[in-house]
Motif scaffolding. Structure first.
Motif, PDB file in Angstrom:
ATOM      1  N   HIS A 235     118.222  97.638  61.202  1.00 31.61           N
ATOM      2  CA  HIS A 235     118.810  98.227  59.995  1.00 31.61           C
ATOM      3  C   HIS A 235     117.975  97.876  58.757  1.00 31.61           C
ATOM      4  CE1 HIS A 235     121.955  99.407  57.109  1.00 31.61           C
ATOM      5  NE2 HIS A 235     121.641  98.297  56.465  1.00 31.61           N
ATOM      6  N   LEU A 236     117.602  96.614  58.630  1.00 31.93           N
ATOM      7  CA  LEU A 236     116.830  96.187  57.468  1.00 31.93           C
ATOM      8  C   LEU A 236     115.429  96.796  57.460  1.00 31.93           C
ATOM      9  CD1 LEU A 236     117.836  92.402  57.317  1.00 31.93           C
ATOM     10  CD2 LEU A 236     118.708  94.259  55.899  1.00 31.93           C
ATOM     11  N   LEU A 237     114.805  96.832  58.632  1.00 35.44           N
ATOM     12  CA  LEU A 237     113.421  97.302  58.709  1.00 35.44           C
ATOM     13  C   LEU A 237     113.285  98.812  58.510  1.00 35.44           C
ATOM     14  CD1 LEU A 237     111.970  95.122  61.621  1.00 35.44           C
ATOM     15  CD2 LEU A 237     111.730  94.788  59.156  1.00 35.44           C
ATOM     16  N   LEU A 238     114.408  99.509  58.517  1.00 33.50           N
ATOM     17  CA  LEU A 238     114.349 100.954  58.235  1.00 33.50           C
ATOM     18  C   LEU A 238     113.790 101.226  56.845  1.00 33.50           C
ATOM     19  CD1 LEU A 238     117.699 102.301  59.740  1.00 33.50           C
ATOM     20  CD2 LEU A 238     115.382 102.924  60.442  1.00 33.50           C
ATOM     21  N   ASP A 239     113.967 100.264  55.936  1.00 36.08           N
ATOM     22  CA  ASP A 239     113.467 100.447  54.577  1.00 36.08           C
ATOM     23  C   ASP A 239     112.007 100.000  54.526  1.00 36.08           C
ATOM     24  OD1 ASP A 239     112.929 100.555  51.881  1.00 36.08           O
ATOM     25  OD2 ASP A 239     114.918  99.863  51.301  1.00 36.08           O
ATOM     26  N   LYS A 240     111.112 100.924  54.779  1.00 32.02           N
ATOM     27  CA  LYS A 240     109.685 100.604  54.820  1.00 32.02           C
ATOM     28  C   LYS A 240     109.103 100.358  53.433  1.00 32.02           C
ATOM     29  CE  LYS A 240     108.769 103.140  59.087  1.00 32.02           C
ATOM     30  NZ  LYS A 240     107.885 104.122  59.766  1.00 32.02           N
ATOM     31  N   GLU A 241     109.769 100.880  52.429  1.00 26.95           N
ATOM     32  CA  GLU A 241     109.272 100.670  51.071  1.00 26.95           C
ATOM     33  C   GLU A 241     109.381  99.201  50.672  1.00 26.95           C
ATOM     34  OE1 GLU A 241     110.165 102.173  46.496  1.00 26.95           O
ATOM     35  OE2 GLU A 241     111.256 103.044  48.188  1.00 26.95           O
ATOM     36  N   VAL A 242     110.433  98.545  51.146  1.00 24.34           N
ATOM     37  CA  VAL A 242     110.638  97.136  50.834  1.00 24.34           C
ATOM     38  C   VAL A 242     109.916  96.247  51.836  1.00 24.34           C
ATOM     39  CG1 VAL A 242     112.358  95.291  50.690  1.00 24.34           C
ATOM     40  CG2 VAL A 242     112.819  97.540  49.684  1.00 24.34           C
ATOM     41  N   PHE A 243     110.187  96.451  53.122  1.00 27.78           N
ATOM     42  CA  PHE A 243     109.657  95.573  54.164  1.00 27.78           C
ATOM     43  C   PHE A 243     108.313  96.108  54.663  1.00 27.78           C
ATOM     44  CE2 PHE A 243     114.274  95.012  54.194  1.00 27.78           C
ATOM     45  CZ  PHE A 243     114.344  93.639  53.999  1.00 27.78           C
ATOM     46  N   GLN A 244     107.315  95.967  53.817  1.00 26.09           N
ATOM     47  CA  GLN A 244     105.986  96.476  54.147  1.00 26.09           C
ATOM     48  C   GLN A 244     105.192  95.529  55.037  1.00 26.09           C
ATOM     49  OE1 GLN A 244     104.036  97.457  50.471  1.00 26.09           O
ATOM     50  NE2 GLN A 244     105.663  98.834  49.790  1.00 26.09           N
ATOM     51  N   LYS A 245     105.412  94.235  54.874  1.00 26.70           N
ATOM     52  CA  LYS A 245     104.780  93.233  55.731  1.00 26.70           C
ATOM     53  C   LYS A 245     105.818  92.173  56.057  1.00 26.70           C
ATOM     54  CE  LYS A 245     100.392  94.267  56.410  1.00 26.70           C
ATOM     55  NZ  LYS A 245      99.781  94.417  57.754  1.00 26.70           N
ATOM     56  N   VAL A 246     106.082  92.011  57.351  1.00 22.14           N
ATOM     57  CA  VAL A 246     107.151  91.119  57.798  1.00 22.14           C
ATOM     58  C   VAL A 246     106.655  90.272  58.966  1.00 22.14           C
ATOM     59  CG1 VAL A 246     109.406  91.053  58.933  1.00 22.14           C
ATOM     60  CG2 VAL A 246     108.994  92.687  57.087  1.00 22.14           C
ATOM     61  N   VAL A 247     106.994  88.980  58.918  1.00 27.39           N
ATOM     62  CA  VAL A 247     106.764  88.095  60.058  1.00 27.39           C
ATOM     63  C   VAL A 247     108.123  87.670  60.599  1.00 27.39           C
ATOM     64  CG1 VAL A 247     106.061  85.749  60.701  1.00 27.39           C
ATOM     65  CG2 VAL A 247     104.475  87.237  59.489  1.00 27.39           C
ATOM     66  N   ILE A 248     108.269  87.712  61.916  1.00 27.54           N
ATOM     67  CA  ILE A 248     109.527  87.349  62.564  1.00 27.54           C
ATOM     68  C   ILE A 248     109.265  86.199  63.536  1.00 27.54           C
ATOM     69  CG2 ILE A 248     111.437  88.140  64.008  1.00 27.54           C
ATOM     70  CD1 ILE A 248     110.750  91.000  63.103  1.00 27.54           C
ATOM     71  N   PHE A 249     109.988  85.090  63.366  1.00 30.37           N
ATOM     72  CA  PHE A 249     109.835  83.945  64.261  1.00 30.37           C
ATOM     73  C   PHE A 249     110.921  83.940  65.324  1.00 30.37           C
ATOM     74  CE2 PHE A 249     107.248  82.160  60.807  1.00 30.37           C
ATOM     75  CZ  PHE A 249     106.212  81.582  61.538  1.00 30.37           C
ATOM     76  N   VAL A 250     110.491  83.754  66.581  1.00 29.36           N
ATOM     77  CA  VAL A 250     111.394  83.536  67.704  1.00 29.36           C
ATOM     78  C   VAL A 250     110.924  82.270  68.425  1.00 29.36           C
ATOM     79  CG1 VAL A 250     111.958  85.979  67.984  1.00 29.36           C
ATOM     80  CG2 VAL A 250     110.015  85.011  69.232  1.00 29.36           C
ATOM     81  N   ASN A 251     111.655  81.848  69.444  1.00 26.62           N
ATOM     82  CA  ASN A 251     111.315  80.577  70.086  1.00 26.62           C
ATOM     83  C   ASN A 251     110.312  80.697  71.225  1.00 26.62           C
ATOM     84  OD1 ASN A 251     112.894  79.020  68.367  1.00 26.62           O
ATOM     85  ND2 ASN A 251     114.726  79.238  69.631  1.00 26.62           N
ATOM     86  N   THR A 252     110.360  81.777  71.988  1.00 28.64           N
ATOM     87  CA  THR A 252     109.498  81.888  73.157  1.00 28.64           C
ATOM     88  C   THR A 252     108.749  83.215  73.171  1.00 28.64           C
ATOM     89  OG1 THR A 252     111.156  82.930  74.589  1.00 28.64           O
ATOM     90  CG2 THR A 252     111.176  80.518  74.462  1.00 28.64           C
ATOM     91  N   LYS A 253     107.665  83.253  73.922  1.00 28.43           N
ATOM     92  CA  LYS A 253     106.890  84.484  74.057  1.00 28.43           C
ATOM     93  C   LYS A 253     107.682  85.563  74.785  1.00 28.43           C
ATOM     94  CE  LYS A 253     102.206  82.632  73.719  1.00 28.43           C
ATOM     95  NZ  LYS A 253     100.864  82.588  74.316  1.00 28.43           N
ATOM     96  N   LEU A 254     108.518  85.146  75.710  1.00 33.37           N
ATOM     97  CA  LEU A 254     109.338  86.119  76.429  1.00 33.37           C
ATOM     98  C   LEU A 254     110.307  86.815  75.469  1.00 33.37           C
ATOM     99  CD1 LEU A 254     109.894  87.291  79.215  1.00 33.37           C
ATOM    100  CD2 LEU A 254     111.643  85.525  79.539  1.00 33.37           C
ATOM    101  N   THR A 255     110.894  86.040  74.554  1.00 34.07           N
ATOM    102  CA  THR A 255     111.786  86.634  73.557  1.00 34.07           C
ATOM    103  C   THR A 255     111.007  87.549  72.616  1.00 34.07           C
ATOM    104  OG1 THR A 255     113.219  84.683  73.634  1.00 34.07           O
ATOM    105  CG2 THR A 255     113.471  86.145  71.758  1.00 34.07           C
ATOM    106  N   ALA A 256     109.779  87.147  72.286  1.00 34.32           N
ATOM    107  CA  ALA A 256     108.941  87.972  71.408  1.00 34.32           C
ATOM    108  C   ALA A 256     108.700  89.342  72.038  1.00 34.32           C
ATOM    109  CB  ALA A 256     107.615  87.269  71.133  1.00 34.32           C
TER     110      ALA A 256
END
Length: 432
Positions: A235-256
């Motif tokens: 929902h948040l990332l639908l707004d490309k004008e705002v979220f132009q560059k985003v980093v998302i942290f997760v715990n494991t590569k499998l979750t990534a």
């Protein structure tokens, strides 16, 4: 407030003074009189607030030394390390090495523990699973229990030990209950609602003792489950004008990899993974390459086996999952010239709230709470399973379930992001 105000015995007051306790902590001054008066208590306080000392002191005050074989106090704790700490605290405050106390540990000999119980103990400290196992062997007599104490309740819930807790509580019958936790959430009440006495008191101490650390802007969304996290992120990332560059942290590569497959993407390079698990998945080996590629908007980073990451020039950092160690989160919080405009958005379930509290304690300030946008699908496993079986709704709407928390009227709104600066200003609006 002086220690004398707690109305402890002279012996306990003297012991506390000798140990350097010159004044009671807030949790002690607010709980001890209620506990000694026989009231059920739910105490919510951060680590180091004095919860353990609170129930050890009241237990020692209520303890009558007898030769009765049946225990009078049952204390449930999440693991063996915690059991050892509790037992040692009793010895420290009682100054009685002959105190009739036992710690029941999964790694110990059950036969030896049963033998010690038969000899007679006043206080039993155990994990819920171990206590239940010995109780089912008819070796743990709960008929004389006066007080049931649940320590680190949030960790017991996280480990899925609610059922043995409920079974033991029901077997104890009409007793006083004390529940100690770092956080208050629905899963806590689900565990205890059937055995707490009606007049229980909820006492919350919300103290931050550390000096405030200069961090980036910190915000948190409280969400019920993993699926809702994905719905909110999409929902948040639908707004490309705002979220132009985003980093998302997760715990494991499998979750990534799993998360990358569940995020919408208009082109192959829009969603990337740092050091992807599979060779045919799009990703980067260096975050600088992600920064330089205008087609890439989202980079998912797994914490495992990941070295320090340079987050400068990244305006939004999502903590999709919280790590097991708070240091892994704190590494990216400090504000400096290159990242001072960065905003950190954390998604936390009930089970992750204890880590949120630890982080807040470490930085000396609270994360600002953001209300979930109204049109985010809240996944409810029970509701959605019924929908799927009855085929009452289209499969594309499978993630829409019942409300997680009823919204206050002031929170019944959808954030409308019109630009980068406007988004940041909106993000900084606290929950009313």
């Amino acid at each position: 407030m002086s220690l004398e105000k707690l109305k402890l015995s002279k012996r306990l007051t003297a012991t506390m003074t000798e140990l350097g306790y010159l004044a009671p902590k807030e949790i002690q001054s607010r709980c001890i009189s209620r506990i000694l008066g026989g009231q059920d208590v739910i105490a919510i306080a951060p680590e180091g607030a004095g919860k353990t000392t609170t129930y050890v002191l009241t237990t020692l005050m209520k303890l009558k030394f007898t030769t009765d074989e049946a225990p009078k106090f049952l204390i449930l704790a999440p693991n063996e390390e915690r059991i050892d700490e509790i037992v040692e605290k009793f010895y420290q405050l009682s100054k009685n090495r002959d105190l009739r106390i036992i710690g029941l540990r999964a790694s110990g000999s059950m036969e030896e523990e049963i033998g010690e119980l038969v000899d007679g103990k006043d206080i039993v400290v155990a994990t819920p699973n171990r206590a239940r196992a010995i109780y089912l062997k008819l070796a743990l007599n709960l008929n004389r229990i006066q007080t049931l104490i649940i320590d680190d309740a949030e960790e017991i819930i996280k480990q899925g030990m609610q059922t043995p807790v409920r079974e033991l509580a029901e077997s104890c019958g009409k007793v006083q209950h004390m529940i100690f936790s770092t956080v208050e959430h629905q899963k806590l009440y689900d565990m205890i609602e059937n055995f707490m006495n009606e007049d229980y008191a909820v006492i919350e101490v919300d103290e931050l003792e550390n000096d405030t650390v200069d961090t980036l802007d910190l915000f948190v969304y409280h969400v019920p489950n993993f699926t809702t996290k994905i719905n909110l992120l999409n929902h948040l990332l639908l707004d490309k004008e705002v979220f132009q560059k985003v980093v998302i942290f997760v715990n494991t590569k499998l979750t990534a990899q799993k998360l990358a497959s569940h995020l919408f993407s208009k082109n192959k390079e829009e969603i990337a993974v740092l050091n992807p698990l599979f060779y045919d998945d799009f990703g980067y080996e260096d975050i600088e390459d992600f920064k330089d590629n205008s087609l890439s908007r989202v980079l998912i980073i797994a914490r495992e086996n990941t070295n320090d990451i340079d987050l400068s020039a990244i305006p939004f950092v999502f903590q999709f999952e919280l790590p097991n160690e708070k240091e892994q989160f704190l590494n990216h919080l400090l504000k400096h010239e290159e990242n001072e405009e960065t905003v950190i958005l954390t998604f936390a379930t009930d089970l992750e709230l204890p880590m949120v509290k630890k982080i807040e304690q470490a930085v000396g300030k609270r994360m600002d709470i953001l209300a979930l946008p109204e049109d985010v699908s809240i996944y409810n496993s029970t509701t959605d399973k019924k929908k799927k079986v009855n085929k009452e709704e289209d499969q594309t709407d499978i993630s829409r379930g019942g409300a997680f928390h009823q919204k206050k009227e002031s929170n019944a709104k959808t954030f409308n992001y019109g630009g980068g600066e406007k988004a940041k200003m909106t993000m900084k609006m606290k929950k009313k």
